[in-house]
Design an enzyme around this catalytic site. Structure first.
Site, PDB file in Angstrom:
ATOM      1  N   CYS A 116       0.867  -1.175   0.000  1.00  0.00           N
ATOM      2  CA  CYS A 116       0.000   0.000   0.000  1.00  0.00           C
ATOM      3  C   CYS A 116       0.901   1.222   0.000  1.00  0.00           C
ATOM      4  CB  CYS A 116      -0.882  -0.016   1.255  1.00  0.00           C
ATOM      5  SG  CYS A 116      -1.933   1.443   1.404  1.00  0.00           S
ATOM      6  N   GLU A 159      -8.937  -0.875  -2.300  1.00  0.00           N
ATOM      7  CA  GLU A 159      -9.280   0.549  -2.412  1.00  0.00           C
ATOM      8  C   GLU A 159     -10.583   0.885  -1.683  1.00  0.00           C
ATOM      9  OE1 GLU A 159      -7.044   2.540  -3.305  1.00  0.00           O
ATOM     10  OE2 GLU A 159      -5.745   0.955  -4.052  1.00  0.00           O
TER      11      GLU A 159
HETATM   12 CO    CO Z   1      -3.582   1.236  -0.128  1.00  0.00          CO
END
Ligand code: CO
Length: 203
Positions: A116, A159
């Protein structure tokens, strides 16, 4: 001209908030059009395959996604096939709701290393559903319904989680957490399950 935005790192409260939905009329506002453009540029520069508005400090239900062939060139054809990873064109999702399709059986989920942009320098094994359906608006306010599988389904789950204050570290197997550098050095060709086995504590 689009600008590159700063990507917020874990520990910032905005990553843990529930993001606010957007009204279709908001999407025509110049500041929103600009934000979407800047998010796309920021995702491409990172580079990443998705970026959610909270990651650039805006608690809004807005994500951009793109998985271009250039990023897939880093993986072998076997790795791409195993991950069910195919190129995904640039698109924007507003106010997405996500439904997991299938159950929790071994054929319905798969575990893979995931990172991420808000957990800089880290990767971890995360189990995700193989198939999802998403209902959302596009950047013009038109309704979209899409069904996705494989890696694209993983991106969508990651997401949409961001919009609910959830990060992939909340869903990881902690034993598979590693740095990008270590992953490159030791685990590049391993699955998270193989890493787990290799790290089993001797008895
Ligand atoms: Co992320």
């Amino acid at each position: 001209m689009s600008s590159l935005l700063d990507i917020v790192q874990v520990g910032d409260p905005v990553l843990r908030q529930r993001a606010r939905p957007l009204a279709p009329a908001d999407l025509h506002r110049a500041d929103l059009v600009r934000l979407i453009d800047d998010m796309q540029a920021t995702m491409r520069a990172a580079p990443g395959v998705g970026l959610a508005a909270p990651q650039v400090g805006h608690s809004l239900q807005l994500v951009v996604i793109e998985d271009p062939p250039s990023l897939q060139a880093r993986l072998t054809p076997a790795q791409l096939a195993e991950r069910q990873r195919r190129p995904i064109d640039l698109h924007v999702l507003v106010n997405p709701t996500l439904t997991l399709l299938g159950g929790a059986g071994a054929d319905d989920v798969f575990e893979a290393f995931e990172g991420c942009l808000s957990l800089q320098g880290l990767v971890m094994g995360v189990t995700r559903s193989l198939q999802v359906r998403v209902e959302a608006l596009d950047q013009h306010g038109a309704e979209v319904v899409l069904e996705a599988s494989g890696w694209y389904a993983r991106i969508l789950q990651h997401e949409v989680d961001h919009l609910h204050g959830v990060l992939c570290c909340d869903r990881m197997d902690p034993r598979t957490l590693t740095t990008v550098a270590q992953h490159e050095r030791l685990w590049k060709l391993a699955s998270p399950a193989e890493m787990r086995r290799a790290l089993e504590t001797p008895r």
